[in-house]
Write a protein that holds these residues in place. Structure first.
Motif, PDB file in Angstrom:
ATOM      1  N   TYR A   1       0.865  -1.171   0.000  1.00  0.00           N
ATOM      2  CA  TYR A   1       0.000   0.000   0.000  1.00  0.00           C
ATOM      3  C   TYR A   1       0.900   1.219   0.000  1.00  0.00           C
ATOM      4  O   TYR A   1       1.763   1.347   0.857  1.00  0.00           O
ATOM      5  N   CYS A   2       0.722   2.066  -0.984  1.00  0.00           N
ATOM      6  CA  CYS A   2       1.538   3.267  -1.018  1.00  0.00           C
ATOM      7  C   CYS A   2       0.826   4.356  -1.793  1.00  0.00           C
ATOM      8  O   CYS A   2      -0.108   4.099  -2.550  1.00  0.00           O
ATOM      9  N   GLY A   3       1.284   5.566  -1.606  1.00  0.00           N
ATOM     10  CA  GLY A   3       0.766   6.692  -2.367  1.00  0.00           C
ATOM     11  C   GLY A   3       1.593   6.887  -3.622  1.00  0.00           C
ATOM     12  O   GLY A   3       2.714   6.385  -3.728  1.00  0.00           O
ATOM     13  N   LEU A   4       1.047   7.569  -4.577  1.00  0.00           N
ATOM     14  CA  LEU A   4       1.789   7.845  -5.798  1.00  0.00           C
ATOM     15  C   LEU A   4       2.745   9.006  -5.571  1.00  0.00           C
ATOM     16  O   LEU A   4       2.452   9.936  -4.838  1.00  0.00           O
ATOM     17  N   TRP A   5       3.896   8.937  -6.221  1.00  0.00           N
ATOM     18  CA  TRP A   5       4.882  10.007  -6.144  1.00  0.00           C
ATOM     19  C   TRP A   5       4.449  11.170  -7.025  1.00  0.00           C
ATOM     20  O   TRP A   5       4.036  10.979  -8.170  1.00  0.00           O
ATOM     21  N   LEU A   6       4.567  12.387  -6.549  1.00  0.00           N
ATOM     22  CA  LEU A   6       4.469  13.562  -7.399  1.00  0.00           C
ATOM     23  C   LEU A   6       5.816  13.692  -8.104  1.00  0.00           C
ATOM     24  O   LEU A   6       6.868  13.414  -7.515  1.00  0.00           O
ATOM     25  N   LEU A   7       5.813  14.101  -9.353  1.00  0.00           N
ATOM     26  CA  LEU A   7       7.040  14.132 -10.145  1.00  0.00           C
ATOM     27  C   LEU A   7       8.177  14.917  -9.477  1.00  0.00           C
ATOM     28  O   LEU A   7       9.293  14.393  -9.376  1.00  0.00           O
ATOM     29  N   PRO A   8       7.949  16.129  -8.966  1.00  0.00           N
ATOM     30  CA  PRO A   8       9.062  16.846  -8.324  1.00  0.00           C
ATOM     31  C   PRO A   8       9.628  16.100  -7.112  1.00  0.00           C
ATOM     32  O   PRO A   8      10.834  16.134  -6.872  1.00  0.00           O
ATOM     33  N   ASP A   9       8.769  15.417  -6.368  1.00  0.00           N
ATOM     34  CA  ASP A   9       9.235  14.648  -5.205  1.00  0.00           C
ATOM     35  C   ASP A   9      10.056  13.444  -5.640  1.00  0.00           C
ATOM     36  O   ASP A   9      11.077  13.119  -5.029  1.00  0.00           O
ATOM     37  N   ALA A  10       9.606  12.758  -6.690  1.00  0.00           N
ATOM     38  CA  ALA A  10      10.336  11.595  -7.191  1.00  0.00           C
ATOM     39  C   ALA A  10      11.710  12.004  -7.719  1.00  0.00           C
ATOM     40  O   ALA A  10      12.714  11.344  -7.435  1.00  0.00           O
TER      41      ALA A  10
ATOM     42  N   THR B   1       4.269  -6.962  -7.051  1.00  0.00           N
ATOM     43  CA  THR B   1       3.172  -6.293  -6.348  1.00  0.00           C
ATOM     44  C   THR B   1       2.739  -5.083  -7.163  1.00  0.00           C
ATOM     45  O   THR B   1       3.390  -4.696  -8.133  1.00  0.00           O
ATOM     46  N   ASP B   2       1.653  -4.458  -6.744  1.00  0.00           N
ATOM     47  CA  ASP B   2       1.190  -3.248  -7.419  1.00  0.00           C
ATOM     48  C   ASP B   2       2.167  -2.093  -7.280  1.00  0.00           C
ATOM     49  O   ASP B   2       2.090  -1.124  -8.023  1.00  0.00           O
ATOM     50  N   CYS B   3       3.075  -2.160  -6.334  1.00  0.00           N
ATOM     51  CA  CYS B   3       4.027  -1.070  -6.103  1.00  0.00           C
ATOM     52  C   CYS B   3       5.325  -1.241  -6.888  1.00  0.00           C
ATOM     53  O   CYS B   3       6.172  -0.353  -6.886  1.00  0.00           O
ATOM     54  N   GLY B   4       5.503  -2.382  -7.533  1.00  0.00           N
ATOM     55  CA  GLY B   4       6.724  -2.634  -8.279  1.00  0.00           C
ATOM     56  C   GLY B   4       6.765  -1.895  -9.598  1.00  0.00           C
ATOM     57  O   GLY B   4       5.771  -1.333 -10.073  1.00  0.00           O
ATOM     58  N   ALA B   5       7.929  -1.889 -10.217  1.00  0.00           N
ATOM     59  CA  ALA B   5       8.126  -1.185 -11.484  1.00  0.00           C
ATOM     60  C   ALA B   5       7.525  -1.932 -12.665  1.00  0.00           C
ATOM     61  O   ALA B   5       7.275  -1.339 -13.701  1.00  0.00           O
TER      62      ALA B   5
ATOM     63  N   ARG C   1       5.179   2.717  -8.065  1.00  0.00           N
ATOM     64  CA  ARG C   1       4.975   2.978  -9.495  1.00  0.00           C
ATOM     65  C   ARG C   1       5.608   4.271  -9.987  1.00  0.00           C
ATOM     66  O   ARG C   1       5.148   4.860 -10.955  1.00  0.00           O
ATOM     67  N   SER C   2       6.656   4.733  -9.304  1.00  0.00           N
ATOM     68  CA  SER C   2       7.364   5.910  -9.815  1.00  0.00           C
ATOM     69  C   SER C   2       8.022   5.545 -11.146  1.00  0.00           C
ATOM     70  O   SER C   2       7.940   6.297 -12.114  1.00  0.00           O
ATOM     71  N   SER C   3       8.664   4.383 -11.204  1.00  0.00           N
ATOM     72  CA  SER C   3       9.236   3.883 -12.454  1.00  0.00           C
ATOM     73  C   SER C   3       8.137   3.167 -13.217  1.00  0.00           C
ATOM     74  O   SER C   3       7.287   2.517 -12.616  1.00  0.00           O
ATOM     75  N   ARG C   4       8.172   3.311 -14.543  1.00  0.00           N
ATOM     76  CA  ARG C   4       7.091   2.701 -15.329  1.00  0.00           C
ATOM     77  C   ARG C   4       7.526   2.516 -16.772  1.00  0.00           C
ATOM     78  O   ARG C   4       8.479   3.145 -17.230  1.00  0.00           O
TER      79      ARG C   4
END
Length: 142
Positions: A22-31, A87-91, A116-119
């Motif tokens: 379970y995680c939140g999505l990264w905002l681009l500037p934060d990532a 998992t759903d959080c993986g790349a 899902r920062s990487s995709r």
């Protein structure tokens, strides 16, 4: 309680629940800020490392860098660990695919930021447009 005890006495073991995250999505500037490397790369090799059944999967992806906004330069090869593989959080790394990757150093190992920062490049159009021109190399849409 009695039912569980009876099952254990006869050798049956309760099912292990599926692994998830379970995680939140990264905002681009934060990532970009959290990453040591922000690159587009082609996946050359994918290795699955053995883990105990109660832990998340772990894969190592070997990527040829085509374009870079931070860290590595075009033509470099990076090995990036994905501690959330499967998992759903993986790349979601797949052999031969092209990916926008956000990775950070953890000790001596480079790992994906997760969530899902990487995709895959096909799902990265908005992020790539926002990143602008790379500082090294170039990329083209798939």
């Amino acid at each position: 309680m009695t039912c569980a005890l009876v099952l254990l006495l006869y050798g049956a073991t309760p099912a292990i629940p599926p692994l998830t995250c379970y995680c939140g999505l990264w905002l681009l500037p934060d990532a970009v800020g959290a990453a040591d490397h922000v690159v587009v790369g082609r996946l050359l090799q994918l290795r699955t490392l053995d883990k105990p059944p109660d832990e998340l999967g772990y894969e190592e992806a070997v990527l040829l860098v085509e374009a870079s906004w931070k860290g590595a330069e075009a033509g470099d090869t990076l090995t990036v660990g994905d501690p959330f593989a499967g998992t759903d959080c993986g790349a979601g790394f797949t052999l031969g695919g092209r990916f926008l990757v956000f990775a950070r150093l953890e000790g001596a190992r480079l790992v994906d930021l997760g969530c899902r920062s990487s995709r895959a490049l096909g799902f990265a159009a908005g992020a790539l447009d926002s990143l602008g021109a790379p500082i090294s190399g170039h990329w083209a849409r798939d």
